[in-house]
Design an enzyme around this catalytic site. Structure first.
Site, short mmCIF file in Angstrom:
data_model
loop_
_atom_site.label_atom_id
_atom_site.label_comp_id
_atom_site.label_asym_id
_atom_site.label_seq_id
_atom_site.Cartn_x
_atom_site.Cartn_y
_atom_site.Cartn_z
N LYS A 128 0.84 -1.21 0.00
CA LYS A 128 0.00 0.00 0.00
C LYS A 128 0.87 1.25 0.00
O LYS A 128 0.51 2.27 -0.60
CB LYS A 128 -0.94 0.01 1.22
CG LYS A 128 -2.06 -1.01 1.13
CD LYS A 128 -3.22 -0.49 0.29
CE LYS A 128 -4.34 -1.54 0.21
NZ LYS A 128 -5.52 -1.09 -0.51
N LYS A 208 -2.52 -10.12 -8.23
CA LYS A 208 -3.80 -10.72 -7.85
C LYS A 208 -4.93 -9.77 -8.25
O LYS A 208 -4.73 -8.54 -8.25
CB LYS A 208 -3.82 -11.02 -6.34
CG LYS A 208 -4.45 -9.94 -5.51
CD LYS A 208 -4.85 -10.40 -4.13
CE LYS A 208 -5.57 -9.28 -3.41
NZ LYS A 208 -6.98 -9.14 -3.71
N LYS A 211 -9.91 -5.11 -6.18
CA LYS A 211 -10.78 -3.96 -6.46
C LYS A 211 -9.94 -2.71 -6.64
O LYS A 211 -10.18 -1.90 -7.51
CB LYS A 211 -11.76 -3.75 -5.30
CG LYS A 211 -12.76 -4.87 -5.17
CD LYS A 211 -13.73 -4.57 -4.02
CE LYS A 211 -13.84 -5.72 -3.06
NZ LYS A 211 -13.24 -5.48 -1.76
P1 ATP Z 1 -8.93 -4.27 -2.12
O1 ATP Z 1 -8.16 -4.14 -3.40
O2 ATP Z 1 -9.70 -3.04 -1.73
O3 ATP Z 1 -8.10 -4.83 -0.99
P2 ATP Z 1 -9.87 -6.90 -2.75
O4 ATP Z 1 -10.25 -7.09 -4.15
O5 ATP Z 1 -8.53 -7.40 -2.32
O6 ATP Z 1 -10.08 -5.37 -2.39
P3 ATP Z 1 -11.05 -7.60 -0.23
O7 ATP Z 1 -12.33 -6.97 0.19
O8 ATP Z 1 -9.79 -7.05 0.34
O9 ATP Z 1 -10.99 -7.57 -1.84
O10 ATP Z 1 -11.11 -9.15 0.05
C1 ATP Z 1 -12.33 -9.85 0.27
C2 ATP Z 1 -12.05 -11.34 0.24
O11 ATP Z 1 -11.74 -11.75 -1.09
C3 ATP Z 1 -10.82 -11.74 1.09
O12 ATP Z 1 -11.11 -12.96 1.72
C4 ATP Z 1 -9.72 -11.91 0.09
O13 ATP Z 1 -8.74 -12.83 0.51
C5 ATP Z 1 -10.50 -12.45 -1.11
N1 ATP Z 1 -9.82 -12.11 -2.35
C6 ATP Z 1 -9.61 -10.86 -2.82
N2 ATP Z 1 -8.98 -10.90 -3.99
C7 ATP Z 1 -8.76 -12.21 -4.28
C8 ATP Z 1 -8.14 -12.89 -5.37
N3 ATP Z 1 -7.63 -12.22 -6.39
N4 ATP Z 1 -8.09 -14.24 -5.32
C9 ATP Z 1 -8.61 -14.93 -4.27
N5 ATP Z 1 -9.22 -14.34 -3.23
C10 ATP Z 1 -9.30 -12.99 -3.22
MG MG Z 2 -7.82 -6.85 -0.37
#
Ligand code: ATP
Ligand code: MG
Length: 339
Positions: A128, A208, A211
């Site tokens: 971050k 990965k 969002k």
């Molecule tokens: P941000 O970018 O804001 O962190 P994010 O896409 O990583 O958002 P989160 O809300 O942080 O989503 O994560 C929600 C759930 O989805 C968590 O359990 C996280 O481990 C899972 N997750 C997020 N991205 C992935 C991914 N690319 N593959 C598998 N699991 C994921």
């Molecule tokens: Mg996340």
């Protein structure tokens, strides 16, 4: 004069038959394929076997998002999305983190047993700092402590999450061990539960899917948006010409086909022999994703059209979480010597 010490309030224990699980998701954007394959699928599956508590973690989202109206809208959208994807509000507890202020109180108490050095070495904090160099706020550093509080306030033993949360979960366990050593056995050490897709790569094929990184496939978006996102995916970078053989093992599109149909071996064979091109394989994937989430997309639209219903679900969830959170806090305050 004698000082009376009140007995420790008895904690609210999970019934033995249904151990408690907890997970949180940030309202930081639209739910994407990685969220569903890596976590939400397990939320849905596990709500039948466990006492499941799921939280839309708006406090966490504030570490990267500073637009009040956007946060309000996205919080409601995330609730609608989770219900549309299969969470049953009668079966599980679904609520918004900021509606249970005990989370932040416990976070502060856990901060006092967490060395700063543990937080500074967290991989997500380091990432971050690079991704949002103009907003390295204190919340980013404390994030894993709040996450530990979210989980342990419900004494959850299992946490359905993607692999990207491994370091945070390990930190939660370390914080629990430290707390239990200093103040007596209070919290169980939470363990992660993963799906068969613990890390879904983004459309860039490298990082990965996230969002906040803008490399997503937004499963509940309009079909044309999904088509555009899938068609933009990076495939096997060594396959330059249409006639070059593809390598499904390193192609993100091929890997995702494993989750949308039972013919991925045939699809992979077509790639290896250059019978099919990357564009064909992407088109097929886009149509399958659109079809797979068609019903959920419909339910999502209906729920969004009834915001009062969503708000009621979230209010009920926060009320159901209240006695558990408050009982833990009473116990923790007692153990820590707070009167
Ligand atoms: P941000 O970018 O804001 O962190 P994010 O896409 O990583 O958002 P989160 O809300 O942080 O989503 O994560 C929600 C759930 O989805 C968590 O359990 C996280 O481990 C899972 N997750 C997020 N991205 C992935 C991914 N690319 N593959 C598998 N699991 C994921
Ligand atoms: Mg996340």
């Amino acid at each position: 004069m004698t000082t009376e010490i009140a007995p420790a309030p008895s904690p609210v224990e999970a019934p033995a038959a249904r151990p408690r699980i907890f997970s949180g998701i940030q309202p930081s954007g639209a739910p994407h394929l990685g969220n569903d394959l890596g976590a939400i699928r397990n939320y849905v599956r596990l709500q039948w076997e466990y006492e499941a508590i799921y939280c839309i973690v708006d406090y966490h989202a504030l570490t990267s998002l500073h637009d009040a109206e956007v946060l309000r809208v996205r919080t409601r959208e995330m609730a609608a999305a989770l219900v549309a994807l299969g969470l049953d509000p009668e079966r599980c507890t679904l609520f918004v983190q900021s509606h249970r202020p005990e989370h932040t109180e416990l976070c502060w108490l856990l901060c006092t047993v967490t060395p700063v050095s543990w937080l500074e070495r967290t991989p997500t904090y380091k990432e971050k700092k690079v991704n949002q160099p103009d907003d390295v706020n204190h919340g980013l550093l404390t994030y894993p402590v709040l996450q530990a509080a979210d989980i342990v306030i419900y004494k959850a033993s299992l946490v359905p999450v993607g692999k990207d949360q491994a370091a945070h979960l390990e930190l939660s366990r370390e914080i629990v061990r430290r707390f239990n050593t200093l103040y007596g056995d209070t919290f169980p050490e939470p363990e992660a539960v993963h799906t068969e897709a613990p890390v879904v790569l983004g459309t860039d094929g490298v990082r990965k899917m996230s969002k906040s990184l803008g490399n997503t496939i937004d499963i509940l978006a309009d079909p044309d948006v999904i088509r555009g996102q899938v068609m933009s995916m990076v495939t096997d970078t060594k396959r330059i010409k249409r006639t070059d053989p593809g390598r499904p093992e390193v192609c993100n599109v091929c890997q995702l086909h494993r989750f949308f149909g039972d013919d991925h071996e045939d699809i992979w064979d077509g790639e290896r022999t250059a019978r099919t091109g990357c564009v064909d394989t992407k088109r097929l994937l886009a149509e399958r994703i659109i079809r797979h989430y068609a019903e959920a997309r419909e339910r999502y639209r209906e729920l969004l059209a009834d915001p009062d219903r969503i708000d009621r679900i979230l209010a009920d969830g926060a009320e159901r979480a209240r006695p558990i959170a408050q009982a833990t806090m009473a116990e923790v305050r007692h153990h820590m010597g707070l009167r």
